[in-house]
Design a protein around this motif. Structure first.
Motif, short mmCIF file in Angstrom:
data_model
loop_
_atom_site.label_atom_id
_atom_site.label_comp_id
_atom_site.label_asym_id
_atom_site.label_seq_id
_atom_site.Cartn_x
_atom_site.Cartn_y
_atom_site.Cartn_z
N GLN A 1 0.80 -1.21 0.00
CA GLN A 1 0.00 0.00 0.00
C GLN A 1 0.84 1.27 0.00
O GLN A 1 0.44 2.27 -0.62
CB GLN A 1 -0.94 0.01 1.21
CG GLN A 1 -2.01 -1.06 1.17
CD GLN A 1 -2.94 -0.99 2.37
OE1 GLN A 1 -2.60 -1.42 3.47
NE2 GLN A 1 -4.11 -0.42 2.16
N GLU A 2 1.96 1.26 0.68
CA GLU A 2 2.76 2.47 0.81
C GLU A 2 3.93 2.51 -0.17
O GLU A 2 4.01 3.42 -1.00
CB GLU A 2 3.26 2.60 2.25
CG GLU A 2 2.14 2.70 3.27
CD GLU A 2 2.64 2.64 4.70
OE1 GLU A 2 1.81 2.76 5.62
OE2 GLU A 2 3.86 2.47 4.91
N GLY B 1 3.34 4.12 -3.94
CA GLY B 1 4.09 5.37 -4.02
C GLY B 1 5.20 5.30 -5.04
O GLY B 1 5.47 6.28 -5.76
N TRP C 1 -2.35 5.34 5.18
CA TRP C 1 -1.26 4.95 4.29
C TRP C 1 -1.00 5.91 3.13
O TRP C 1 0.14 5.97 2.64
CB TRP C 1 -1.50 3.54 3.75
CG TRP C 1 -2.72 3.40 2.87
CD1 TRP C 1 -3.97 3.02 3.23
CD2 TRP C 1 -2.77 3.65 1.47
NE1 TRP C 1 -4.81 3.01 2.16
CE2 TRP C 1 -4.10 3.39 1.05
CE3 TRP C 1 -1.84 4.04 0.51
CZ2 TRP C 1 -4.52 3.53 -0.27
CZ3 TRP C 1 -2.25 4.19 -0.80
CH2 TRP C 1 -3.58 3.93 -1.20
N ALA D 1 2.62 6.86 1.14
CA ALA D 1 2.79 6.67 -0.30
C ALA D 1 3.26 7.97 -0.96
O ALA D 1 4.08 7.95 -1.90
CB ALA D 1 1.48 6.19 -0.93
N ALA E 1 8.87 4.64 3.28
CA ALA E 1 7.63 4.18 3.91
C ALA E 1 7.85 3.93 5.40
O ALA E 1 7.02 4.32 6.24
CB ALA E 1 7.15 2.91 3.22
#
Length: 328
Positions: free
Chosen positions: A134-135, A139, A191, A195, A263
């Protein structure tokens, strides 16, 4: 004469491979014996005689193992020598920590880290999913895409390169530790804020490298494209893009190492209770360093795997460039 030549070849390459394996196995066995000698004692109650014996076995085993590893490394390629070196290092650390009675709250033994990794696997894997997928990954993709678009615009419009590109190097020099709390406060604890940190971290190396790569195209090839009346789009695809690919993958590899760092550092300044950075911070405060090291191991494995995927893609799409650099 032939036997003498074989003997010389063996001497130059480090001897017979079986001798290297034998020395490595003997060294690893001596290190395991050193660990076994102090295994049953509590960390603060190792008798001096057992401690001295273990230290002697460690010195002898480490020397023998390194000798065997050096002989094997002369004949092997790839990750096998590195894995064998890691085995020697882990057993040595286990033996030294147990022999000297180092408390687990200061430095946990590798076996305690493995045990914590197994017992807390569900929580740690959930943290890894949040931090990496997710991060870091989202990102990373957003930062790479934005960097490529800005680089294309800078090459297409020279005034952007002269007016805006210098600021890329300026903003890239801002420490992520200084930038992370500002972004977390501005975009919240979820999150997406991490990102964004990862995207900013990856953005600037991509912009700089892609611009330099697109500008590194051979002018003679560009003139040749014009001579054959090739359209600008086709000339860009056939000449500039291949020239920029090595620069792009260099930026992608740099970004892959920075993504997880960004992150995890972002999670230090605020999170909703998930993530490897949060786990490292909270468990370090509780002196559960075995879980801390287990989280570090997971983050390291993810980072190495991510870098390996980018390196594989680089070899797949720029093999011509890599083969050209290899010595004949």
């Amino acid at each position: 004469m032939a036997s003498r030549t074989v003997a010389l070849d063996r001497g130059r390459s480090g001897g017979l491979p079986g001798l290297g394996w034998l020395a490595f196995a003997l060294g690893a066995g001596l290190l395991l014996a050193a660990v076994w000698n102090v295994w049953s004692f509590p960390l603060d109650g190792v008798p001096p005689a057992c401690k001295a014996l273990s230290l002697g076995l460690i010195v002898l085993g480490l020397g023998t193992g390194i000798y065997g590893l050096a002989a094997l490394a002369r004949r092997m390629t790839g990750v096998i020598p590195a894995l064998l070196a890691a085995v020697l290092a882990l057993i040595t650390v286990e033996g030294l920590l147990r022999a000297y009675g180092v408390p687990p709250g200061l430095i946990p033994t590798p076996t305690r880290v493995v045990t914590a990794l197994y017992n807390s696997r569900t929580v740690l894997l959930g943290d890894a999913r949040v931090t990496f997928v997710q991060e870091a990954l989202l990102g990373y993709i957003a930062g790479v895409a934005a960097g490529i678009l800005v680089a294309l615009a800078a090459v297409r419009f020279p005034f952007l390169e002269r007016g805006a590109l210098p600021y890329a190097g300026l903003f890239a020099s801002i420490p992520i530790v200084a930038l992370a709390p500002v972004i977390v406060k501005a975009f919240g604890l979820e999150w997406p804020s991490k990102a964004i940190i990862v995207g900013i971290t990856v953005f600037f190396p991509v912009v700089v490298n892609v611009v330099r790569g697109l500008q590194s195209a051979n002018p003679l090839l560009l003139d040749l494209m014009q001579t054959y009346a090739v359209t600008p789009a086709a000339s860009f695809r056939l000449v500039r893009v291949p020239s920029a690919l090595p620069f792009l993958f260099n930026a992608l590899k740099i970004g892959s190492t920075l993504a997880l760092i960004g992150a995890i550092v972002g999670e230090f300044f605020g999170t909703t209770g998930q993530g490897l950075g949060f786990r490292i911070q909270i468990e370090a405060g509780r002196f559960n360093l075995d879980i801390v090291w287990a989280a570090i191991v997971i983050a390291s494995v993810l980072g190495i795997a991510f870098y390996g995927v980018i390196s594989w893609l680089e070899a797949r799409f720029t093999g011509w460039h890599a083969s050209r650099r290899q010595p004949r």
